[in-house]
Each structure stands twice: as structure tokens, then as C-alpha cells.
Scaffold this motif. Structure first.
Motif, PDB file in Angstrom:
ATOM      1  N   VAL A 139       0.845  -1.203   0.000  1.00 20.11           N
ATOM      2  CA  VAL A 139       0.000   0.000   0.000  1.00 20.11           C
ATOM      3  C   VAL A 139       0.879   1.251   0.000  1.00 20.11           C
ATOM      4  O   VAL A 139       2.085   1.180   0.281  1.00 20.11           O
ATOM      5  N   THR A 140       0.243   2.352  -0.308  1.00 21.18           N
ATOM      6  CA  THR A 140       0.863   3.654  -0.031  1.00 21.18           C
ATOM      7  C   THR A 140       0.036   4.333   1.067  1.00 21.18           C
ATOM      8  O   THR A 140      -1.187   4.149   1.144  1.00 21.18           O
ATOM      9  N   VAL A 141       0.719   5.079   1.931  1.00 22.97           N
ATOM     10  CA  VAL A 141       0.045   5.742   3.048  1.00 22.97           C
ATOM     11  C   VAL A 141       0.355   7.249   3.000  1.00 22.97           C
ATOM     12  O   VAL A 141       1.531   7.646   2.931  1.00 22.97           O
ATOM     13  N   ALA A 142      -0.698   8.009   2.988  1.00 24.21           N
ATOM     14  CA  ALA A 142      -0.554   9.475   3.091  1.00 24.21           C
ATOM     15  C   ALA A 142      -0.879   9.867   4.537  1.00 24.21           C
ATOM     16  O   ALA A 142      -1.966   9.541   5.040  1.00 24.21           O
ATOM     17  N   THR A 143       0.031  10.522   5.202  1.00 23.42           N
ATOM     18  CA  THR A 143      -0.140  10.874   6.622  1.00 23.42           C
ATOM     19  C   THR A 143      -0.463  12.369   6.753  1.00 23.42           C
ATOM     20  O   THR A 143       0.205  13.215   6.143  1.00 23.42           O
ATOM     21  N   GLN A 144      -1.485  12.639   7.570  1.00 24.77           N
ATOM     22  CA  GLN A 144      -1.843  14.037   7.888  1.00 24.77           C
ATOM     23  C   GLN A 144      -1.380  14.313   9.318  1.00 24.77           C
ATOM     24  O   GLN A 144      -1.944  13.796  10.276  1.00 24.77           O
ATOM     25  N   ASP A 145      -0.260  15.052   9.456  1.00 23.27           N
ATOM     26  CA  ASP A 145       0.192  15.406  10.805  1.00 23.27           C
ATOM     27  C   ASP A 145      -0.724  16.476  11.403  1.00 23.27           C
ATOM     28  O   ASP A 145      -1.556  17.082  10.712  1.00 23.27           O
ATOM     29  N   LEU A 146      -0.562  16.727  12.733  1.00 23.27           N
ATOM     30  CA  LEU A 146      -1.425  17.682  13.430  1.00 23.27           C
ATOM     31  C   LEU A 146      -1.140  19.115  12.973  1.00 23.27           C
ATOM     32  O   LEU A 146      -0.004  19.451  12.626  1.00 23.27           O
ATOM     33  N   SER A 147      -2.184  19.870  12.989  1.00 29.06           N
ATOM     34  CA  SER A 147      -2.018  21.307  12.727  1.00 29.06           C
ATOM     35  C   SER A 147      -1.833  22.018  14.068  1.00 29.06           C
ATOM     36  O   SER A 147      -2.035  21.434  15.146  1.00 29.06           O
ATOM     37  N   CYS A 148      -1.525  23.265  14.052  1.00 28.85           N
ATOM     38  CA  CYS A 148      -1.282  23.980  15.304  1.00 28.85           C
ATOM     39  C   CYS A 148      -2.576  24.431  15.971  1.00 28.85           C
ATOM     40  O   CYS A 148      -2.563  24.921  17.100  1.00 28.85           O
ATOM     41  N   VAL A 149      -3.701  24.237  15.294  1.00 31.20           N
ATOM     42  CA  VAL A 149      -4.951  24.740  15.844  1.00 31.20           C
ATOM     43  C   VAL A 149      -5.814  23.639  16.425  1.00 31.20           C
ATOM     44  O   VAL A 149      -6.795  23.903  17.104  1.00 31.20           O
ATOM     45  N   ASN A 150      -5.462  22.346  16.133  1.00 30.58           N
ATOM     46  CA  ASN A 150      -6.320  21.255  16.603  1.00 30.58           C
ATOM     47  C   ASN A 150      -5.434  20.066  16.973  1.00 30.58           C
ATOM     48  O   ASN A 150      -4.720  19.526  16.131  1.00 30.58           O
ATOM     49  N   THR A 184       3.067   6.890  12.056  1.00 33.04           N
ATOM     50  CA  THR A 184       3.286   7.942  13.062  1.00 33.04           C
ATOM     51  C   THR A 184       2.619   9.234  12.611  1.00 33.04           C
ATOM     52  O   THR A 184       2.757   9.651  11.440  1.00 33.04           O
ATOM     53  N   ILE A 185       1.897   9.843  13.563  1.00 32.56           N
ATOM     54  CA  ILE A 185       1.370  11.203  13.342  1.00 32.56           C
ATOM     55  C   ILE A 185       2.176  12.142  14.239  1.00 32.56           C
ATOM     56  O   ILE A 185       2.274  11.931  15.460  1.00 32.56           O
ATOM     57  N   ASN A 186       2.742  13.109  13.593  1.00 31.19           N
ATOM     58  CA  ASN A 186       3.586  14.058  14.312  1.00 31.19           C
ATOM     59  C   ASN A 186       2.773  15.234  14.840  1.00 31.19           C
ATOM     60  O   ASN A 186       1.795  15.687  14.200  1.00 31.19           O
TER      61      ASN A 186
END
Length: 359
Positions: free
Chosen positions: A278-289, A346-348
Motif C-alpha cells: 500500500v501507499t500511506v498518506a499521513t496528515q500530521d497535526l495542525s497547530c490549531v487542533n 506515526t502522526i507528528n
């Protein structure tokens, strides 16, 4: 012959008559004027005047005509009472011819007419052989002068000699007919071609793993068996193993040799299989949420449909996970072929804000 003739015999005598008292060849040359003539005669003693020849054999239903080699003046009588020099014989027996000459006396000769002897016949040769092996069968008989005809089980003529040679391809019955021109004898041999064989179950790899299997379910032939497994490069894989496991995709060869030195050779292919990628696209945290992280998973290989489970949670059909906080996550993916794979994701967290003060 009259006047004017001159005679010259082989011994040089010149009379017009020549007295003979011993057997031999006698010749005379006659001359009259310019004309010349000659003749030769073979004279035998009376004791050699009767010859019926050698003993003979009579076939059933046939007849033999007996008569002396040369006819000599006199009375001929056979021991069965038949008069004359010729006798037609219809059955075996002893036959005697008596020749009576008023001057020379009496002669007798005997000939035996034998019945046909039974032809004894036997076939020497193997009752079995490996497929492809050259074999021969040899007729044995004490009867001389036989003619032969070999037939296979289909009735086809396959040989006409005392020895039959062939290559073993199929089991069959071989029959030989032998005749001496009168009687006939028959013998057969049942011949088996030995074909050892192995029934092999093949289990191909799954999920892109090296988990192929080959297992022998049944062996035929003459035990014990020697087993040799090699790979497609001829490298030895195993000896005397009836089951191979954890095999990588490729070709594997089995050479089976039984106690009769007959062989079986066959190849088996372990097919390759696809695992899950598979390929995985990761959405790290934003500074507002602090919980707006997420993953988007896109299958590349495997068997649809897929299911996705994050951190041991309930599997779901969609490859989307949202509202996640920062941290490490274990993702388990399973496809329709029961293949699975796990990934650590990992979500940063959002980077700390920075400020720059300008004076």
C-alpha cells in the motif's frame, strides 16, 4: 555294326564287344572313315542296384512316394505285398523293397517313415523390465530347422527370428509360433513394463511468502524408493523426503528410483503470489487542533476487498482514518485472500510556534 568300323575302348582294346565284370565307367570311340562317335556308360555292381534313400518323416494327412534311385531289371515286391518299384505311403512304418533278378539274384533295401515328432518349445526372457529398457526373448527347442513367427497381443507379426528384441514401452503378451514345415508349436510369455510413479500434491505460495509445499501422496513401483529433489538450477533440495515445505516460487524436480532400478522423473512449479502493498498518506497535526491527524491508505497489490484495523480496533472497509492525535499507530490490513500485513505509522505533533521580536 558291320565292316569299315574301328573301335577303341577306354583300356585300348579294339574289339566291337567289351566284357565287363566290375563296376566302373566304360567308354568307346567308333571311327568309320572320317566319321567319329563316342559314348560312355556307368556300370554298377548288382549289390548297389537298390537304394531307397534315407529315412523320412511324414506329416499328418500327407503322403510319401517311395521308389529306388535307379531302376534295375527284375521283379520288385514291397513287404506289404505291393508289386512294382513305386509305393505310395500314407502312414509311418518300415517299408522293405525286394528286387529279384534271374541272373544276379535278390536284393533288399529298407526305409523307415517316421511320424512327426512333437516340437518342444520354450521362451527364455524377462517377465518385466523398466520402461525404455532393451529386452530380448529367445526360443529354446531341441527340434532343428524351425521357422518362427512372433506376434504381439494385438495379433501383429513383430518378428520372424529365433530371438525377438524390442524396447519396453507397454505391457503385452508375446506369442511365438514355430514350425518344422509339418508340425506347429506355440508358446507365450506375459511381459510387464514397470513404471514407478509418484502422485504429488502441490500447494503454491500465498501472500508473497515462501510458503509453498510439495508432498507425495502415493508411490507405485517396487519398494524401497530413493527420492531426490532438486531445484530449477539442479541444486539438491532434499533426499528421501516425501514432503517439502517453506518453498520459494520456482520449478522443482523429483527423481524417483525404485528397487528394480526403474525411474520416474517429473517437475512441479510453485507459482509466485502477490502480498499486500500500500501507499500511506499521513496528515500530521495542525497547530490549531490536537486531534486533526489522519491516514489515507491506498492498496497497490493484494486481493480486494480489503479491511483496515487501527490499533486493534474494529476492521473497516475504507482506508481512511481521521481525528487522530499525535503518536504511533499499528495498522493491520487484510485482503480477500486472507493475506495480511501490519504497518507502524506515526502522526507528528504540530511544531511549537516561534516568535521573532524585532527592535
Amino acid at each position: 555294326m558291320g565292316d569299315g568300323f574301328n573301335y577303341l575302348w577306354q583300356d585300348g582294346s579294339t574289339l566291337d564287344t567289351f566284357v565287363v565284370n566290375t563296376s566302373g565307367e566304360y567308354s568307346v570311340t567308333v571311327v568309320q572313315g572320317n566319321c567319329i562317335g563316342s559314348d560312355t556308360i556307368q556300370v554298377q555292381e548288382f549289390s548297389a542296384a537298390l537304394d531307397l534313400g534315407p529315412d523320412q518323416t511324414i506329416c499328418v494327412g500327407e503322403n510319401v512316394v517311395l521308389e529306388p534311385a535307379e531302376l534295375f531289371p527284375g521283379d520288385n515286391t514291397w513287404n506289404d505285398g505291393t508289386d512294382g518299384p513305386t509305393l505310395q505311403v500314407l502312414q509311418p512304418g518300415t517299408y522293405i523293397l525286394t528286387l529279384s533278378n534271374p541272373v544276379c539274384g535278390t536284393l533288399m533295401d529298407t526305409v523307415v517313415i517316421n511320424p512327426v515328432s512333437d516340437i518342444n518349445l520354450s521362451i527364455a526372457g524377462p517377465s518385466s523390465a523398466c520402461e525404455g529398457q532393451d529386452v530380448s526373448f529367445l526360443v529354446g527347442s531341441s527340434t532343428p530347422g524351425l521357422s518362427y513367427s512372433w506376434l504381439n497381443g494385438a495379433g501383429e507379426v513383430i518378428g520372424d527370428m529365433e530371438e525377438l528384441s524390442l524396447t519396453a514401452t507397454d505391457s503385452d503378451t508375446y506369442t511365438v509360433f514355430a514350425t518344422d514345415g509339418c508340425g506347429v508349436a506355440i508358446d507365450s510369455i506375459v511381459f510387464s513394463v514397470m513404471n514407478p510413479a509418484a502422485s504429488v500434491q502441490l500447494i503454491t505460495t500465498t501472500c508473497g511468502l515462501t510458503n509453498g509445499q510439495l508432498s507425495i501422496e502415493n508411490l507405485t513401483g517396487t519398494p524401497p524408493f530413493d527420492l531426490e529433489w532438486t531445484d530449477e538450477n539442479g541444486t539438491l533440495v532434499a533426499l528421501d523426503a516425501q514432503e517439502l515445505s517453506d518453498l520459494a516460487p520456482g520449478d522443482y524436480n523429483l527423481l524417483l528410483t525404485d528397487a528394480a532400478a526403474c525411474t520416474f522423473n517429473d517437475s512441479y512449479t510453485i507459482d509466485d503470489s502477490e502480498g499486500i502493498s500500500v501507499t500511506v498518506a499521513t496528515q500530521d497535526l495542525s497547530c490549531v487542533n490536537p486531534t486533526d491527524g489522519g491516514f489515507t491508505i491506498t492498496p497497490l497489490t493484494g486481493t480486494a476487498p480489503f479491511s483496515y484495523s487501527l490499533e486493534g480496533g474494529t476492521p473497516q472497509a475504507e482506508g481512511f482514518f481521521t481525528n487522530l492525535s499525535a503518536g504511533d499507530y499499528e495498522l493491520l490490513i487484510t485482503d480477500a485472500a486472507a493475506c495480511d500485513t501490519s504497518l507502524m505509522l506515526t502522526i507528528n505533533a504540530a511544531p511549537d510556534p516561534t516568535a521573532t521580536i524585532h527592535a
